[in-house]
Write a protein that holds these residues in place. Structure first.
Motif, PDB file in Angstrom:
ATOM      1  N   LEU A  57       0.859  -1.189   0.000  1.00 42.12           N
ATOM      2  CA  LEU A  57       0.000   0.000   0.000  1.00 42.12           C
ATOM      3  C   LEU A  57       0.889   1.231   0.000  1.00 42.12           C
ATOM      4  N   ALA A  58       0.515   2.236  -0.786  1.00 41.16           N
ATOM      5  CA  ALA A  58       1.252   3.511  -0.769  1.00 41.16           C
ATOM      6  C   ALA A  58       0.411   4.517   0.008  1.00 41.16           C
ATOM      7  N   LEU A  59       0.987   5.088   1.070  1.00 45.66           N
ATOM      8  CA  LEU A  59       0.248   6.032   1.915  1.00 45.66           C
ATOM      9  C   LEU A  59       0.870   7.416   1.826  1.00 45.66           C
ATOM     10  N   PHE A  60       0.010   8.439   1.684  1.00 47.84           N
ATOM     11  CA  PHE A  60       0.500   9.806   1.516  1.00 47.84           C
ATOM     12  C   PHE A  60      -0.240  10.723   2.487  1.00 47.84           C
ATOM     13  N   PRO A  61       0.394  11.066   3.634  1.00 50.56           N
ATOM     14  CA  PRO A  61      -0.291  11.938   4.605  1.00 50.56           C
ATOM     15  C   PRO A  61      -0.160  13.419   4.260  1.00 50.56           C
ATOM     16  N   LEU A  62      -1.107  14.209   4.753  1.00 45.94           N
ATOM     17  CA  LEU A  62      -0.930  15.657   4.798  1.00 45.94           C
ATOM     18  C   LEU A  62       0.119  15.906   5.886  1.00 45.94           C
ATOM     19  N   PRO A  63       1.174  16.721   5.578  1.00 38.98           N
ATOM     20  CA  PRO A  63       2.294  16.787   6.531  1.00 38.98           C
ATOM     21  C   PRO A  63       2.048  17.721   7.719  1.00 38.98           C
ATOM     22  N   LEU A  64       1.033  17.441   8.495  1.00 38.25           N
ATOM     23  CA  LEU A  64       0.767  18.180   9.740  1.00 38.25           C
ATOM     24  C   LEU A  64       0.574  17.138  10.837  1.00 38.25           C
ATOM     25  N   GLN A  65       0.976  17.499  12.076  1.00 43.44           N
ATOM     26  CA  GLN A  65       0.999  16.515  13.159  1.00 43.44           C
ATOM     27  C   GLN A  65      -0.307  15.721  13.301  1.00 43.44           C
ATOM     28  N   GLY A  66      -1.435  16.451  13.265  1.00 43.00           N
ATOM     29  CA  GLY A  66      -2.727  15.803  13.491  1.00 43.00           C
ATOM     30  C   GLY A  66      -3.157  14.915  12.330  1.00 43.00           C
ATOM     31  N   HIS A  67      -2.414  14.933  11.227  1.00 41.94           N
ATOM     32  CA  HIS A  67      -2.710  14.088  10.069  1.00 41.94           C
ATOM     33  C   HIS A  67      -1.661  12.981   9.934  1.00 41.94           C
ATOM     34  N   ILE A  68      -0.401  13.316  10.280  1.00 44.06           N
ATOM     35  CA  ILE A  68       0.665  12.314  10.191  1.00 44.06           C
ATOM     36  C   ILE A  68       0.407  11.195  11.209  1.00 44.06           C
ATOM     37  N   ASN A  69       0.052  11.583  12.447  1.00 43.63           N
ATOM     38  CA  ASN A  69      -0.150  10.562  13.488  1.00 43.63           C
ATOM     39  C   ASN A  69      -1.139   9.482  13.045  1.00 43.63           C
ATOM     40  N   PRO A  70      -2.374   9.872  12.673  1.00 46.02           N
ATOM     41  CA  PRO A  70      -3.315   8.809  12.305  1.00 46.02           C
ATOM     42  C   PRO A  70      -2.900   8.055  11.042  1.00 46.02           C
ATOM     43  N   MET A  71      -2.230   8.730  10.076  1.00 45.46           N
ATOM     44  CA  MET A  71      -1.828   7.997   8.866  1.00 45.46           C
ATOM     45  C   MET A  71      -0.787   6.926   9.210  1.00 45.46           C
ATOM     46  N   LEU A  72       0.154   7.269  10.089  1.00 43.41           N
ATOM     47  CA  LEU A  72       1.182   6.265  10.435  1.00 43.41           C
ATOM     48  C   LEU A  72       0.602   5.182  11.346  1.00 43.41           C
ATOM     49  N   GLN A  73      -0.377   5.543  12.159  1.00 45.57           N
ATOM     50  CA  GLN A  73      -1.066   4.509  12.949  1.00 45.57           C
ATOM     51  C   GLN A  73      -1.814   3.558  12.011  1.00 45.57           C
ATOM     52  N   LEU A  74      -2.492   4.134  11.004  1.00 49.55           N
ATOM     53  CA  LEU A  74      -3.199   3.300  10.028  1.00 49.55           C
ATOM     54  C   LEU A  74      -2.211   2.385   9.295  1.00 49.55           C
ATOM     55  N   ALA A  75      -1.048   2.949   8.947  1.00 50.23           N
ATOM     56  CA  ALA A  75      -0.029   2.145   8.262  1.00 50.23           C
ATOM     57  C   ALA A  75       0.353   0.944   9.135  1.00 50.23           C
ATOM     58  N   SER A  76       0.520   1.180  10.434  1.00 53.14           N
ATOM     59  CA  SER A  76       0.906   0.084  11.329  1.00 53.14           C
ATOM     60  C   SER A  76      -0.213  -0.959  11.432  1.00 53.14           C
ATOM     61  N   ILE A  77      -1.456  -0.478  11.472  1.00 53.91           N
ATOM     62  CA  ILE A  77      -2.597  -1.418  11.548  1.00 53.91           C
ATOM     63  C   ILE A  77      -2.624  -2.298  10.288  1.00 53.91           C
ATOM     64  N   LEU A  78      -2.466  -1.663   9.112  1.00 54.79           N
ATOM     65  CA  LEU A  78      -2.555  -2.432   7.864  1.00 54.79           C
ATOM     66  C   LEU A  78      -1.324  -3.320   7.670  1.00 54.79           C
ATOM     67  N   HIS A  79      -0.182  -2.878   8.210  1.00 56.01           N
ATOM     68  CA  HIS A  79       1.013  -3.727   8.174  1.00 56.01           C
ATOM     69  C   HIS A  79       0.766  -4.986   8.989  1.00 56.01           C
ATOM     70  N   SER A  80       0.123  -4.817  10.150  1.00 58.65           N
ATOM     71  CA  SER A  80      -0.157  -5.985  10.996  1.00 58.65           C
ATOM     72  C   SER A  80      -1.141  -6.932  10.319  1.00 58.65           C
ATOM     73  N   LYS A  81      -1.878  -6.411   9.343  1.00 54.55           N
ATOM     74  CA  LYS A  81      -2.823  -7.247   8.594  1.00 54.55           C
ATOM     75  C   LYS A  81      -2.164  -7.918   7.388  1.00 54.55           C
ATOM     76  N   GLY A  82      -0.858  -7.722   7.226  1.00 56.65           N
ATOM     77  CA  GLY A  82      -0.136  -8.461   6.195  1.00 56.65           C
ATOM     78  C   GLY A  82       0.240  -7.648   4.962  1.00 56.65           C
ATOM     79  N   PHE A  83      -0.099  -6.353   4.923  1.00 59.04           N
ATOM     80  CA  PHE A  83       0.286  -5.527   3.771  1.00 59.04           C
ATOM     81  C   PHE A  83       1.685  -4.953   3.982  1.00 59.04           C
TER      82      PHE A  83
END
Ligand code: UDP
Length: 450
Positions: free
Chosen positions: A9-35
């Motif tokens: 999966l390619a993820l592209f966050p808006l580069p502000l703290q309140g947007h980076i945090n959830p995007m990287l959390q989502l990345a970790s969740i989807l990584h744990s799902k095997g992506f």
């Protein structure tokens, strides 16, 4: 950790703290799902890739000059980023898509506030999903902007601020999610662009949960013909501290360790909001006069035109007799989970609101702009888990509100309600919970997007 799925999966966050945090959390969740995960990021505000050794990072050069790279005028920054990112993002995504040494890309997931990524994804023939980092209720209000314009709500008139928006109970006119700008028409175009870009996507992921925002989620499902996946709260699955753009002051925690249970009000207004010196002094005096213990975050840049604490009168901190501690940035999720934390005075950014609810911490609401205004109204009037400073920032009002929440019966009832919501947040993440099931549907959906 689930077996690898052979898809990236390619993820592209808006580069502000309140947007980076959830995007990287989502990345970790989807990584744990095997992506496998590729993060595309601007050089501006880039998180530290070494905190994510299992992700591949690509940086694009958005070419912001030093004076452009500031959040003082957040709307101007957003417009500039949108223009400057298009071509470098297209080049980067195209390179990522054609890299045969990696697994094939199943989809792009980009921030709702970057709608230009839809056209780029379409032109490169890759599906785009959206992450909306704000709540569903505020998004619904933004989706209603064309209708609200027709009904004459915009431009907002000062004389009508306290009037109800009959079509969007319980909002008042002052809660409509706008920002102070000299270009209101341009702001409306940006909001419409975000909503239309979301509608054109292959699905939206939300950092929220059904039990919190069920009516808004149902309305969005009805209005949008794309699938909607409320899989939050993300931070209860993966912490956000490793994506912090600011240095967290650990003395916040050692100071809390010495305080009695539920005795401290934590005060922080997030990574962008700004106040003037007069407002800062009212806040400081309101806190001091409340006689409660407080942990106050004064981010450099929070108080316009100052370096840090110099507006405080001489001896202010010494006269608190240890009741107050001031830092530049706190490890917020750790603060909220701490037994000494009794309330959170917040600007109601969506992450802060959700983090507070998830730890059962009642709020004092002081929204500044856009979705924060809607979030605050939901906190005070719908979920009834906080009190809103309705009459402006005056030390007497602040003192009264703090005391209502910390020591009076009203505060006890609010605390009881927020603890019930906390339980619901925990339930939705269990295996049979709504967010967990929605995540399973999301994984199936992504695998079907070829
Ligand atoms: N945050 C933090 N320390 C602070 C203030 C904020 O770690 O002193 C984090 C907070 O936990 C949240 C994010 O920064 O995840 C702020 O996001 P939010 O949506 O609340 O507000 P924004 O900064 O986007 O206005």
């Amino acid at each position: 950790m689930e077996p690898r799925k052979g898809r990236r999966l390619a993820l592209f966050p808006l580069p502000l703290q309140g947007h980076i945090n959830p995007m990287l959390q989502l990345a970790s969740i989807l990584h744990s799902k095997g992506f496998s995960i590729t993060i595309i990021h601007t050089n501006f505000n880039s998180p530290n890739p070494s905190n994510y050794p299992h992700f591949t990072f690509h940086f694009i050069n958005e070419n912001l000059s030093e004076c452009e790279a500031t959040t003082t005028d957040i709307f101007a920054l957003l417009k500039l980023l949108t223009i400057r990112c298009v071509e470098p993002f297209r080049e980067c995504l195209s390179k990522v898509l054609s890299d045969m040494s990696e697994e094939p890309i199943a989809c792009l997931i980009s921030d709702a506030v970057f709608p230009f990524t839809q056209a780029v994804a379409d032109s490169l023939k890759v599906p785009r999903m959206v992450l909306r980092t704000g709540g569903a209720s505020s998004f619904l209000v933004m989706a209603a902007f064309p209708f609200l314009r027709q009904r004459g709500y915009f431009p907002i008139q000062d004389s009508k601020l306290e009037e109800p928006v009959a079509e969007l109970v319980p909002l008042k006119v002052k809660d409509l999610p706008v920002i102070n700008t000299s270009e209101p028409e341009s702001f409306h175009q940006v909001v419409d662009g975000m909503v239309n870009g979301t509608k054109a996507s292959s699905g939206v992921i939300w950092n929220t949960f059904e039990d919190l925002e069920q009516p808004a989620i149902a309305a969005l499902r009805h209005q949008f013909s794309i699938p909607i996946f409320p899989i939050g709260p993300f931070h209860k699955c993966y912490s956000s501290s490793s994506s912090s753009l600011f240095t967290e002051d650990r003395s916040s925690i050692s100071w809390l360790d010495k305080r009695a249970p539920k005795s401290v009000i934590y005060v922080s207004f997030g990574s962008i909001a700004a106040i003037n010196e007069t407002e800062f002094l009212e806040i400081a005096w309101g806190l001091a006069n409340s006689k409660q213990h407080f942990l106050l975050v004064v981010r450099p840049g929070l108080v316009l035109g100052t370096e840090w604490l110099e507006p405080l009168p001489n001896g202010f901190i010494e006269n608190l007799d240890g009741r107050g501690h001031i830092v530049k940035w706190a490890p917020q999720t750790e603060v909220l989970v701490h037994s000494a934390c009794g309330a959170f005075w917040t600007h109601n950014g969506w992450n802060s609101t959700l983090e507070s609810i998830c730890e059962g911490v009642p709020m004092i609401c002081m929204p500044c702009f856009t979705d924060q205004k809607v979030n605050a109204r939901y906190v005070s009037d719908v979920w009834r888990v906080g009190l809103q400073l309705e009459k402006g920032l005056k030390r007497g009002e602040i003192e009264r509100t703090i005391r209502s929440l910390m020591v009076e019966k009203e505060g006890e009832e609010i605390r009881h309600r927020v603890l019930q919501l906390k339980d619901k947040a925990n339930m939705c993440l269990r295996q049979d919970g709504t967010s967990c099931q929605s995540l399973e549907s999301l994984v199936t959906h992504i695998l079907s997007l070829e």
